[in-house]
Motif scaffolding. Structure first.
Motif, mmCIF file in Angstrom:
data_model
loop_
_atom_site.group_PDB
_atom_site.id
_atom_site.type_symbol
_atom_site.label_atom_id
_atom_site.label_comp_id
_atom_site.label_asym_id
_atom_site.label_seq_id
_atom_site.Cartn_x
_atom_site.Cartn_y
_atom_site.Cartn_z
ATOM 1 N N ASN A 249 2.912 1.035 6.424
ATOM 2 C CA ASN A 249 4.286 1.423 6.740
ATOM 3 C C ASN A 249 5.299 0.648 5.903
ATOM 4 O O ASN A 249 6.447 0.492 6.288
ATOM 5 C CB ASN A 249 4.582 1.209 8.232
ATOM 6 C CG ASN A 249 4.383 -0.248 8.669
ATOM 7 O OD1 ASN A 249 4.160 -1.132 7.848
ATOM 8 N ND2 ASN A 249 4.472 -0.484 9.963
ATOM 9 N N TYR A 250 4.850 0.144 4.765
ATOM 10 C CA TYR A 250 5.739 -0.629 3.902
ATOM 11 C C TYR A 250 6.694 0.279 3.128
ATOM 12 O O TYR A 250 6.388 1.432 2.833
ATOM 13 C CB TYR A 250 4.936 -1.470 2.907
ATOM 14 C CG TYR A 250 4.150 -2.598 3.525
ATOM 15 C CD1 TYR A 250 4.582 -3.217 4.691
ATOM 16 C CD2 TYR A 250 2.962 -3.035 2.955
ATOM 17 C CE1 TYR A 250 3.859 -4.246 5.257
ATOM 18 C CE2 TYR A 250 2.231 -4.072 3.518
ATOM 19 C CZ TYR A 250 2.693 -4.673 4.670
ATOM 20 O OH TYR A 250 1.974 -5.693 5.238
ATOM 21 N N ARG A 251 7.841 -0.305 2.778
ATOM 22 C CA ARG A 251 8.814 0.340 1.881
ATOM 23 C C ARG A 251 9.235 1.723 2.374
ATOM 24 O O ARG A 251 9.457 2.640 1.582
ATOM 25 C CB ARG A 251 8.253 0.425 0.455
ATOM 26 C CG ARG A 251 7.856 -0.931 -0.118
ATOM 27 C CD ARG A 251 7.326 -0.781 -1.540
ATOM 28 N NE ARG A 251 6.827 -2.044 -2.035
ATOM 29 C CZ ARG A 251 5.578 -2.479 -1.879
ATOM 30 N NH1 ARG A 251 4.708 -1.718 -1.224
ATOM 31 N NH2 ARG A 251 5.201 -3.636 -2.349
ATOM 32 N N SER A 252 9.296 1.903 3.690
ATOM 33 C CA SER A 252 9.760 3.156 4.304
ATOM 34 C C SER A 252 8.882 4.350 3.967
ATOM 35 O O SER A 252 9.259 5.499 4.212
ATOM 36 C CB SER A 252 11.209 3.454 3.875
ATOM 37 O OG SER A 252 12.062 2.400 4.270
ATOM 38 N N THR A 253 7.720 4.116 3.396
ATOM 39 C CA THR A 253 6.777 5.195 3.086
ATOM 40 C C THR A 253 5.516 4.989 3.901
ATOM 41 O O THR A 253 4.911 3.924 3.857
ATOM 42 C CB THR A 253 6.419 5.215 1.593
ATOM 43 O OG1 THR A 253 7.599 5.434 0.820
ATOM 44 C CG2 THR A 253 5.413 6.320 1.300
ATOM 45 N N ILE A 254 5.141 6.005 4.654
ATOM 46 C CA ILE A 254 3.944 5.910 5.482
ATOM 47 C C ILE A 254 2.762 6.529 4.748
ATOM 48 O O ILE A 254 2.855 7.641 4.236
ATOM 49 C CB ILE A 254 4.163 6.616 6.827
ATOM 50 C CG1 ILE A 254 5.186 5.846 7.665
ATOM 51 C CG2 ILE A 254 2.852 6.772 7.594
ATOM 52 C CD1 ILE A 254 5.519 6.507 8.980
ATOM 53 N N THR A 255 1.673 5.779 4.687
ATOM 54 C CA THR A 255 0.418 6.341 4.206
ATOM 55 C C THR A 255 -0.549 6.431 5.378
ATOM 56 O O THR A 255 -0.475 5.646 6.328
ATOM 57 C CB THR A 255 -0.207 5.495 3.083
ATOM 58 O OG1 THR A 255 -0.512 4.185 3.574
ATOM 59 C CG2 THR A 255 0.748 5.378 1.908
ATOM 60 N N ALA A 256 -1.435 7.412 5.319
ATOM 61 C CA ALA A 256 -2.329 7.662 6.450
ATOM 62 C C ALA A 256 -3.693 8.111 5.936
ATOM 63 O O ALA A 256 -3.875 8.386 4.746
ATOM 64 C CB ALA A 256 -1.728 8.714 7.376
ATOM 65 N N SER A 257 -4.640 8.193 6.867
ATOM 66 C CA SER A 257 -5.995 8.615 6.515
ATOM 67 C C SER A 257 -6.695 9.083 7.783
ATOM 68 O O SER A 257 -6.141 8.991 8.888
ATOM 69 C CB SER A 257 -6.772 7.459 5.872
ATOM 70 O OG SER A 257 -8.065 7.888 5.471
#
Length: 525
Positions: free
Chosen positions: A55-63
Motif C-alpha cells: 500500500n505504499y505511495r498511494s498505489t495498491i498492489t495485490a495478488s
C-alpha cells in the motif's frame, strides 16, 4: 408488446449476470499474473480472496496470495529460494477502485473486478474485507492453541509474554535532522509514548521484552509507570545499569510485579552489538515455577558489510556473520547460566534481523530450539513487511522442556501492514497502529513441573482426503491460507480419514494433548 419486450430484456440481463465468469485458481503457490490473460477485458468474480500486498505511495498492489520474503520460506541460494525470488517478480498486479485506507494483508472476498490487463485490475464491488483495523481492534490474537484431548478443551495460558520492537523509544537527548532515529523533540516523543502505551495496554501481557529503547532507566521506567496507570496492575522493570545515550538503544524487561518476580540477576551478553542481548529468569509468584527469558536484538542488515560480514548476495544481506555469531552466543549464554538460574526452560525472543531460514535461526534450531512461528502457524506467519514481502524478523523459540508448556504463539499485526504515514512523526494518529515497523510477538505459557514426551502426528493426502495418524487422538482444524475455518472435528482413532472441503492449498492444524502441529497441504480433488 412493449411490456413483453421489457420483460425479455430483464430476463436477458439476469441470465447474463448469472453467467458472469467466476474465477478460481488452483495452484496458488506457483501463480503468476500471466494466468489473467484469458480474462482481459472481462468482468469476473473471484471465488477466492484477493490479498493486498503493498500500500505504499498511494498505489495498491495485490495478488491471489501473500508475498513472502524468499529466505523466510526457503534456505538461501537454494533452488526453492530462487523460485520464490522469480515468482515474487511476477505475481502481483495494480489494484484500483478501492476507496478509503487499506492495509497490507487485508483479504478481499467475493471481489467483482474488471481485468484491464495482466498487470492491472479494477475492483468494482466485493462482499467483505478481512484483516482491517476494526478486526484487529476486536481483540489480540489467541495464544491458546494447544488442545487437551482428554479434557476436550484448549489449554488456557496463565502467563502472557510479549516481545516488542519500539523503533527507538527515546525520552531525552533527542537528535536533530530528518536522518535521526527516534523522536526529534519532546512533542514527537509524547506522540510516540501515546501510541506505544496504547499498544502495550491492549496486549496487557504479564512480561514484556522490549528492544530499541533508550539506554539507562528513564525510558523503561516511563513505560512501566504508564502501564501501571493504564492497566490498573503494578508494573516494574529490570535495572541494568547501562549508560544513557540518546541515539543508542538497548533491550530490556518490564514485568507485572503482581504476577512475577525476577529470579537472580540480569546477565548481559555483549557478543557483537552490546546492550542488546540479555538473560533474566522470572518466577511466578503464585506457584514458584520459573523460566529463563532471553531478549535480543541482533545486528541489522543495513549496509553491505565487509570481510566476513560482506553481503554474499544470497538473500541474507550484510553482517550475516555477526548475526550468526550472536545466535551462537545466545546458546552459550543459556548453557553457562541455566545452573545459576536453577531451571532449564528457556524462551528466546526479539528482533534477530534474520528471516526464518537464514543462518542465525538455523544455528538456534540446531542448538535444540523450536521455532514457534513454524510450530504453530506453518509458513504463514510474519511480523515484518519490506517492499510488500512479509516474513518474521521477530522470533520466538524455546527448548524442548518449555515447549510442552507453551499454549500458543502469535504475531499481532498492528504495525507491519500499516502505511508509515501513520507513524507519530508523520501524523496526529493516536491509535496503537504503526507505533513501530515491527509487529509485537505474543507467547502463551502455562508453566508446570510436568513435562511429557511429544509424539509427532503424521499427515498424508490420498484421493483428496486427509489421512491423520495421531498417537493420542486429538482435534483437527482446516483453514484457508487467509485463516478462514473450513472444517474441524475430533480424531477418534489412531488413524482418521478426513474429507477435505476444498481443492487448493490449505493449512491443517492437529491438536494433541501436548501441542499443536501445523501443516501446509495441496489438495487435489
Amino acid at each position: 408488446m412493449n411490456r413483453l419486450f421489457h420483460t425479455f430484456l430483464l430476463a436477458l440481463f439476469f441470465v447474463c449476470a448469472s453467467a458472469q465468469t467466476h474465477v478460481n485458481f488452483s495452484d496458488l503457490e506457483n501463480w503468476t499474473c500471466s494466468e489473467l490473460s484469458q480474462y482481459v477485458g472481462q468482468e469476473v468474480i473471484f471465488d477466492q480472496p484477493i490479498y493486498i500486498c503493498n500500500n505504499y505511495r498511494s498505489t495498491i498492489t495485490a495478488s491471489v496470495h501473500r508475498q513472502f520474503s524468499p529466505t523466510n520460506q526457503a534456505e538461501p541460494s537454494t533452488a526453492a529460494y530462487n523460485e520464490i525470488v522469480n515468482l515474487n517478480k511476477s505475481n502481483t498486479f495494480t489494484l484500483t477502485g478501492l476507496t478509503g485506507y487499506h492495509r497490507m494483508g487485508e483479504t478481499i472476498h467475493g471481489m467483482r473486478a474488471l481485468i484491464n490487463s495482466t498487470s492491472s485490475i479494477t475492483c468494482l464491488s466485493y462482499d467483505h474485507i478481512n484483516g482491517t483495523r476494526t478486526d484487529l481492534e476486536a481483540g489480540i490474537p489467541s495464544v491458546d492453541l494447544r488442545y487437551d484431548a482428554q479434557a476436550d478443551t484448549f489449554i488456557t495460558h496463565n502467563l502472557l509474554v510479549c516481545a516488542a520492537n519500539l523503533e527507538y523509544y527515546l525520552v531525552e537527548q533527542f537528535g536533530t535532522g530528518s536522518s535521526t532515529m527516534g523522536p526529534a523533540n519532546s512533542t514527537e516523543h509524547q506522540k510516540q509514548r501515546t501510541k506505544v502505551n496504547a499498544a502495550l495496554t491492549k496486549i496487557n501481557a504479564d512480561l514484556y521484552g522490549l528492544v530499541e529503547i533508550q539506554q539507562g532507566q528513564n525510558a523503561i521506567r516511563e513505560i512501566a509507570d504508564d502501564l501501571t496507570i493504564s492497566t490498573g496492575r503494578q508494573f516494574s522493570y529490570i535495572t541494568d545499569g547501562s549508560s544513557v545515550n540518546g541515539t543508542y538503544t538497548k533491550s530490556g524487561y518490564v514485568y507485572c510485579s503482581d504476577v512475577l518476580r525476577p529470579f537472580g540477576a540480569i546477565k548481559e551478553n555483549n557478543q557483537g552489538v552490546v546492550q542488546r542481548k540479555k538473560l533474566q529468569a522470572f518466577e511466578v509468584i503464585a506457584t514458584g515455577e520459573k523460566f529463563i527469558f532471553s531478549i535480543n536484538h541482533f545486528k541489522a542488515k543495513s549496509g553491505a558489510g565487509s570481510g566476513k560480514d560482506a553481503d554474499q548476495k544470497d538473500g541474507q544481506g550484510g553482517y550475516n556473520y555477526t548475526r550468526t555469531e550472536e545466535a551462537r552466543s545466545v546458546l552459550a549464554a543459556y548453557s553457562n547460566n541455566k545452573t545459576y538460574y536453577g531451571d532449564d526452560d528457556i524462551l528466546i525472543m526479539g528482533d534477530l534481523n534474520a528471516y526464518a531460514k537464514e543462518d542465525p535461526i538455523t544455528v538456534l534450531i540446531q542448538g535444540g530450539m523450536t521455532d514457534l512461528h513454524r510450530h504453530f502457524h506453518a509458513d504463514s506467519s510474519y511480523s515484518y513487511t519490506y517492499h510488500g514481502q512479509a516474513g518474521y524478523l521477530d522470533h520466538a523459540l524455546c527448548n524442548s522442556t518449555l515447549l510442552s508448556q507453551v499454549t500458543g504463539m502469535a504475531a499481532y499485526h498492528i504495525n507491519s501492514d500499516e502505511s508509515d504515514d501513520y507513524t507519530y512523526d508523520k501524523s496526529s494518529d493516536a491509535t496503537m497502529f504503526r507505533y513501530s515497523d515491527h509487529d509485537p510477538v505474543l507467547v502463551g505459557l502455562k508453566l508446570d513441573s510436568h513435562h511429557t514426551t511429544i509424539l509427532q502426528p503424521l499427515l498424508t493426502v490420498k484421493d483428496g482426503e486427509l489421512m491423520i495418524q495421531a498417537p493420542e487422538g486429538g482435534y483437527y482444524s482446516i483453514y484457508t491460507l487467509d485463516g478462514m475455518l473450513l472444517a474441524s472435528g475430533s480424531i477418534n482413532s489412531l488413524t482418521g480419514t478426513i474429507p477435505c472441503p476444498t481443492s487448493g492449498i490449505v493449512i491443517v492444524k492437529i491438536y494433541t494433548a501436548e501441542t499443536v502441529y501445523s501443516y501446509k497441504q495441496m489438495i487435489i480433488q
